[in-house]
Design an enzyme around this catalytic site. Structure first.
Site, mmCIF file in Angstrom:
data_model
loop_
_atom_site.group_PDB
_atom_site.id
_atom_site.type_symbol
_atom_site.label_atom_id
_atom_site.label_comp_id
_atom_site.label_asym_id
_atom_site.label_seq_id
_atom_site.Cartn_x
_atom_site.Cartn_y
_atom_site.Cartn_z
ATOM 1 N N ALA A 11 0.440 -0.983 -0.200
ATOM 2 C CA ALA A 11 -0.061 -0.319 0.115
ATOM 3 C C ALA A 11 0.847 0.989 -0.038
ATOM 4 O O ALA A 11 0.294 2.301 0.791
ATOM 5 C CB ALA A 11 -0.722 0.288 1.344
ATOM 6 N N PHE A 114 17.703 18.595 -9.875
ATOM 7 C CA PHE A 114 18.356 17.233 -9.628
ATOM 8 C C PHE A 114 19.303 16.351 -10.236
ATOM 9 O O PHE A 114 19.353 17.033 -11.793
ATOM 10 C CB PHE A 114 16.961 16.118 -9.388
ATOM 11 C CG PHE A 114 16.862 15.815 -7.961
ATOM 12 C CD1 PHE A 114 16.296 16.153 -7.010
ATOM 13 C CD2 PHE A 114 16.259 14.518 -7.938
ATOM 14 C CE1 PHE A 114 15.945 16.060 -5.629
ATOM 15 C CE2 PHE A 114 15.933 14.341 -6.791
ATOM 16 C CZ PHE A 114 15.826 15.037 -5.630
ATOM 17 N N GLN A 227 21.834 0.095 -6.049
ATOM 18 C CA GLN A 227 22.093 2.013 -6.040
ATOM 19 C C GLN A 227 21.991 2.122 -4.850
ATOM 20 O O GLN A 227 21.961 2.070 -3.548
ATOM 21 C CB GLN A 227 20.908 3.011 -6.346
ATOM 22 C CG GLN A 227 20.905 4.290 -6.109
ATOM 23 C CD GLN A 227 20.034 5.598 -7.417
ATOM 24 O OE1 GLN A 227 19.018 5.191 -6.961
ATOM 25 N NE2 GLN A 227 20.233 5.368 -8.225
ATOM 26 N N HIS A 229 23.393 5.414 -2.296
ATOM 27 C CA HIS A 229 22.880 6.793 -2.551
ATOM 28 C C HIS A 229 24.202 7.440 -2.283
ATOM 29 O O HIS A 229 24.433 6.943 -0.841
ATOM 30 C CB HIS A 229 21.777 7.342 -1.952
ATOM 31 C CG HIS A 229 21.656 8.660 -2.206
ATOM 32 N ND1 HIS A 229 21.874 9.738 -1.575
ATOM 33 C CD2 HIS A 229 20.280 8.879 -2.509
ATOM 34 C CE1 HIS A 229 21.402 10.533 -1.683
ATOM 35 N NE2 HIS A 229 20.066 10.391 -2.259
ATOM 36 N N LEU A 239 19.114 8.406 5.276
ATOM 37 C CA LEU A 239 19.275 9.390 4.317
ATOM 38 C C LEU A 239 19.120 10.701 3.839
ATOM 39 O O LEU A 239 18.109 11.282 4.582
ATOM 40 C CB LEU A 239 17.774 9.077 2.851
ATOM 41 C CG LEU A 239 17.888 9.497 1.641
ATOM 42 C CD1 LEU A 239 19.053 9.186 0.851
ATOM 43 C CD2 LEU A 239 17.082 9.459 0.685
ATOM 44 N N GLU A 242 19.045 14.267 -2.615
ATOM 45 C CA GLU A 242 19.538 14.874 -3.621
ATOM 46 C C GLU A 242 19.560 16.179 -3.211
ATOM 47 O O GLU A 242 20.072 16.832 -4.170
ATOM 48 C CB GLU A 242 19.302 13.668 -4.537
ATOM 49 C CG GLU A 242 19.691 14.457 -5.394
ATOM 50 C CD GLU A 242 19.967 13.046 -6.607
ATOM 51 O OE1 GLU A 242 20.039 11.889 -6.605
ATOM 52 O OE2 GLU A 242 19.443 13.549 -8.035
ATOM 53 N N ARG A 273 24.207 9.411 -9.523
ATOM 54 C CA ARG A 273 23.868 9.013 -8.558
ATOM 55 C C ARG A 273 25.248 7.679 -8.361
ATOM 56 O O ARG A 273 26.069 7.711 -6.796
ATOM 57 C CB ARG A 273 23.149 8.036 -7.866
ATOM 58 C CG ARG A 273 21.531 9.873 -7.379
ATOM 59 C CD ARG A 273 20.466 8.582 -7.020
ATOM 60 N NE ARG A 273 19.494 9.967 -6.086
ATOM 61 C CZ ARG A 273 18.999 9.843 -6.353
ATOM 62 N NH1 ARG A 273 17.926 8.226 -5.674
ATOM 63 N NH2 ARG A 273 18.400 10.565 -5.125
ATOM 64 N N HIS A 337 20.534 1.808 -0.930
ATOM 65 C CA HIS A 337 19.477 2.706 -1.636
ATOM 66 C C HIS A 337 17.909 2.208 -1.787
ATOM 67 O O HIS A 337 16.971 2.505 -1.475
ATOM 68 C CB HIS A 337 19.974 4.373 -2.239
ATOM 69 C CG HIS A 337 18.916 4.714 -1.981
ATOM 70 N ND1 HIS A 337 17.654 5.593 -0.526
ATOM 71 C CD2 HIS A 337 17.775 5.805 -2.815
ATOM 72 C CE1 HIS A 337 17.190 6.257 -0.575
ATOM 73 N NE2 HIS A 337 16.898 6.812 -2.389
ATOM 74 N N ARG A 372 19.085 5.049 -11.872
ATOM 75 C CA ARG A 372 17.965 5.142 -11.866
ATOM 76 C C ARG A 372 18.177 6.743 -11.203
ATOM 77 O O ARG A 372 19.384 7.383 -10.088
ATOM 78 C CB ARG A 372 16.743 5.115 -10.578
ATOM 79 C CG ARG A 372 15.906 5.158 -10.595
ATOM 80 C CD ARG A 372 14.471 4.862 -9.448
ATOM 81 N NE ARG A 372 15.142 5.086 -8.380
ATOM 82 C CZ ARG A 372 15.546 6.167 -6.736
ATOM 83 N NH1 ARG A 372 15.032 6.987 -7.511
ATOM 84 N NH2 ARG A 372 15.488 5.855 -5.963
ATOM 85 N N LEU A 378 9.474 7.930 -7.420
ATOM 86 C CA LEU A 378 7.862 8.150 -7.302
ATOM 87 C C LEU A 378 7.513 8.123 -8.497
ATOM 88 O O LEU A 378 6.189 7.693 -9.042
ATOM 89 C CB LEU A 378 8.222 9.828 -6.836
ATOM 90 C CG LEU A 378 8.238 9.578 -5.378
ATOM 91 C CD1 LEU A 378 8.691 11.240 -4.710
ATOM 92 C CD2 LEU A 378 8.025 8.360 -4.396
#
Lengths: 557, 319
Positions: A11, A114, A227, A229, A239, A242, A273, A337, A372, A378
């Site tokens: 969820a 970014f 990945q 990070h 974390l 970024e 990254r 990450h 990525r 997201l």
């Protein structure tokens, strides 16, 4: 036994987005999740969500190219096209649902820069974008009166006649185990970060969906693509987004030098990254770090700016390190990450098992390839969560109810009971810690034949010790001792598949950097690695990458 | 470093009784209480149940009482609570039923959240985004920071007395929509929030503001919604009458006229309410606790009047 058209496992953003779509399409939808929806790990995404909004002069093809270059040309370009083309509508829809995106002076959606992209196209809510999106999707789940099995733990997917038929799960609050029948199932269980230690991931990120799929005969793809990070806290791996670098923060070494100049003169701190993490690790390895860390420096941004746009980072820095970001650089290091690899799906989330779909971090569509871009995860959840639910509609209409063999449930019940009945032995945390350090050592920022072999051997021994683990808590009510063990079983499956992927790929590409073969080899390895469980062992193979308009070239930042 | 932790245990499968269990665990200097509890669970006692996930104060799972007051244990360091190695007492949140050990039944929390219609209501379907000022969105960020951990509800003194109170978390959530420029139902929302169990049931004790790990300040949002409700003309409530009577009484007498306050808050046309009040009045009279029928006047009434005037003017300026 409960019956649904569509059962969504997980969820977080992918799961809730799929669920909302399923309800809109008129399906009988249920979501099953081991934690309350707002506890899902989508929460932890801080920086934002990428989209090229064409009405303000941006071009989705530019976003697609950045994504493909970021992926080191391992992403399937048709999938990237789908994601980037649909991104604009996805963002507008989220805003319309109620997300409180930051605005520009005209009151339209505002952006921040970014990594891996020249254009600022990351839409955001302070430094809590994931949380702000997740809570709004939860709001939508209330609006649509979604059926949610809250705090239920899925132990197995059920197939009948080769197609999906549902899942077996138990209510964590009561221990009651049930069969939930469904014509279609979407796996949206998120990542598998806890396979490594440390990791930025929440304790719930145990790769459940990857293992469930694997056990149901679905191949995993590019699992070696892990990945690291660039900005995580040493020790607990928490974390720091970024977004800090997107908003102008520097990376400096022990000599106060902005070292990215040496590695990515054009993009500096905003290179991909994998590139930034390797640069940091090189600085640390060559003695220009402090206690295994380099520094993230925000001082020049000023206190007000930091608090307005990066409030959550300031909170984390203060709470966990006692550092005010406006006054002092904070020590950071590369930390595990995200898993780019995952359950192999087509552009609509469909797997090779009829009726079984996957979306979000557990899936590999593949849009992230070997690395990525920040703020694409997201987007991935929203676009492919929705698409998988839409894709399931026709399928659900086309199939009849399937009879599930009731023995399935009793077999699973006795399997769980046999775990509880084991004699006193090893605690699951001990074995999990062993796995975490083995994987971090073997499949790190750098790897080579030897380290991968170390991880494979280590995992073999850990697999062998699983039956020695015992569950001290024999109760039915909120038995987290039991769920921790079951999660460990999932993680061991995932860890082994990661090792196999890493072992197969004999080149360096994106996050998979082998110190014994340091170059990319497009001739032999412009390919996905495939790991499949045939009921006895893992088989590896490979499959071509889909190239549309962007021929692979050298990747320079 | 050794952490000494006393945990309130409860296992309905064994007994309805709760008890405290002491643990001593070796943890790193900068460990959080959550780190310690996890370590206890993993190394010493697998039967201990608690919720936790992100370890970074964003998922809202691990709210529990630390030495009597709710905290997110993932962001609370052992050292900070126990600088000299004192015992730390950990209990489940208050105002919630307990499922097992530190795990609380959150159903009532979520159903209250649902009761405020927690989603933006708009009939307008724009082709692009709604135009809104960055200030309005940043203002909402203050409430959007809520991670629904339940700490405010755990310590809410109004809820302790009246479990039907909508409570600080759900009301803060309601404010997020009342104050959202995109929402078209602010007026009807305020009307609903103005009813019993809504904004006027808060006793303004500040506990929620104090314990909130995310600075959401639920009570301030509740007070703001009272103001907004009054502005929208929702004045037929005992809460509003209470406020007005209080204000009048101070201006006229320089002191609180408690008898009048009670009568006016109840409403002079509210017959059943007045009968109930009369019963309380009689009881108070028997115990000699009835306030004087006519309030005493302070010596320097002029000062009181000037303070009241100044406050009125200040209020007008702020508007």
């Amino acid at each position: 036994m409960s019956k649904h058209d569509l059962l969504i496992i997980g969820a977080g953003l992918a799961g809730l987005r799929a669920a909302v779509e399923g309800v809109r399409q008129g399906l009988n939808v249920a979501v099953i999740t081991k934690v309350h929806p707002v506890r899902s790990h989508s929460n932890a995404a801080q920086g934002g969500i990428n989209a090229a909004l064409t009405d303000r002069g941006d071009d989705w093809r530019d976003h697609a190219f950045s994504t493909i270059k970021g992926s080191d040309y391992l992403a399937d370009q048709d999938a990237v096209e789908v994601m980037c083309r649909e991104a604009g509508d996805a963002i507008i829809e989220l805003e319309n649902m109620g997300v409180i995106f930051s605005r520009d002076d005209e009151g339209k959606l505002g952006t921040r820069a970014f990594g891996g992209q020249k254009k600022a196209r990351t839409y955001f809510v302070g430094a809590i974008t994931g949380s702000a999106l997740l809570h709004v999707l939860y709001e939508q789940s209330v609006k649509y009166n979604l059926h949610i099995y809250e705090e239920w733990f899925v132990t197995k997917l059920i197939k009948e006649d080769g197609r999906i038929a549902g899942a077996i799960a138990f209510d964590i609050k009561t221990g009651q185990m049930e069969m939930i029948s469904a014509k279609a199932v979407v796996l949206a269980t998120g990542g598998a970060g806890r396979v490594f230690e440390p990791s930025t991931n929440a304790l719930i990120c145990t790769g459940d969906g990857l293992s469930l799929a694997m056990q149901a005969g679905v191949p995993l793809m590019d699992t070696e693509m892990i990945q690291y990070h660039p900005t995580t806290l040493a020790g607990n791996g928490i974390l720091l987004s970024e977004a800090a670098r997107g908003d102008g923060a520097y990376l400096i070494n022990s000599e106060g030098e902005r070292f990215m100049e040496k590695y990515a003169p054009e993009y500096m701190e905003l290179a991909s990254r994998d590139v930034v993490s390797r640069a940091e690790q090189t600085e640390i390895d060559e003695g220009r770090g402090v206690d295994g860390c380099v520094f993230l420096d925000l001082r020049h941004l000023g206190k007000k700016f930091i608090e307005d746009r990066l409030g959550y980072l300031q909170e984390v820095a203060l709470e966990f390190r006692g550092i005010d970001l406006s006054e002092k650089p904070i020590p950071i290091k590369p930390g595990m990450h995200y898993i780019m690899g995952g359950i192999k799906t087509d552009l609509n989330g469909a797997t090779n098992v009829p009726g079984l779909y996957a979306a979000g971090e557990c899936a590999n569509v593949s849009v992230h390839g070997a690395n990525r871009l920040g703020a694409n995860s997201l987007l991935d959840t929203i676009v492919f969560g929705r698409r998988s639910a839409i894709e399931s509609v026709e399928y659900i209409k086309s199939v009849k109810d399937v009879e599930i063999d009731p023995k399935e449930l009793s077999r699973e019940k006795s399997r769980i009971q046999s775990i509880l009945d084991r004699p006193k032995g090893m605690r699951s945390a001990e074995l999990r810690d062993k796995m975490g350090s083995t994987m971090t050592k073997g499949i790190g920022v750098w790897r080579d034949t030897e380290s991968i072999k170390y991880a494979i051997e280590g995992m073999k021994s850990i697999r062998g010790q699983l039956p020695n683990v015992y569950v001290e808590n024999k109760g039915k009510v909120f038995n987290t001792d039991l769920t921790s063990y079951l999660e460990l079983e999932f993680m061991v499956d995932v860890a082994e598949s990661i090792c196999q992927g890493a072992n197969a790929r004999f080149e360096s590409r994106g996050a998979h950097f082998r110190t014994d073969v340091t170059t990319r080899n497009d001739k032999d390895w412009l390919k996905h690695t495939i790991v499949e469980y045939n009921g006895e062992e893992l088989n590896t193979s490979s499959e071509d990458v889909t190239i549309t308009d962007w021929e692979p070239t050298e990747r320079v930042y | 470093m050794e952490a000494l932790i006393k945990v309130k245990r409860y296992n309905p499968e064994e007994s309805e009784e709760t008890y405290f269990q002491d643990y001593s665990i070796n943890v790193a200097e900068d460990s959080t209480i959550l780190d310690s509890l996890i370590k206890i669970r993993e190394e010493q006692d697998g039967t201990l149940s608690l919720r936790c996930s992100c370890r970074a104060s964003i998922c809202g799972s691990c709210s529990m009482r630390v030495n009597g007051s709710a905290k997110l244990v993932c962001k609370t360091r052992v050292k900070e609570i126990s600088p000299d190695g004192e015992f730390i007492t950990i209990e489940p949140m208050g105002n919630f039923k307990v499922i097992k050990d530190l795990v609380t039944e959150m159903d009532s929390f979520w159903s209250k959240m649902k009761s405020v219609d927690p989603y933006v209501k708009t009939s307008f379907e724009p082709e692009a985004e709604h135009i809104a000022s960055n200030e309005s969105m940043t203002h909402l960020l203050g409430v959007m920071n809520c991670i629904m951990c339940g700490a405010c509800v755990s310590e809410c003194t109004a809820m302790e007395v009246d479990p039907t109170f909508t409570g600080p978390a759900a009301l803060a959530k309601a404010y997020r929509f009342v104050a959202d420029p995109r929402d078209e139902e602010a007026n009807s929302r305020l009307g609903k929030l103005n009813e019993n169990t809504g904004v006027w049931d808060c006793t303004r004790c500040l506990a929620c503001v104090e314990v909130c790990p995310k600075d959401v300040a639920p009570m301030e949002r509740i007070v703001k919604m009272r103001d907004l409700a009054i502005e929208e003309g929702y004045t037929n409530t005992s809460g509003y009458r209470h406020t007005e009577s209080f204000n009048d009484s101070i201006k006229k007498h320089g002191r609180l006229d408690e008898t009048r306050l009670a009568l006016e808050s109840t409403g002079l046309l509210n017959i059943s309410g007045l009968i109930d009040l009369a019963k309380i009045g009689i009881k108070s009279l028997m115990r000699g606790k009835l306030p004087p029928i006519l309030p005493h006047r302070p010596k320097d009434m002029k000062k009181v009047t000037s303070i009241a005037e100044r406050l009125d003017n200040q209020g007008k300026e702020e508007e």
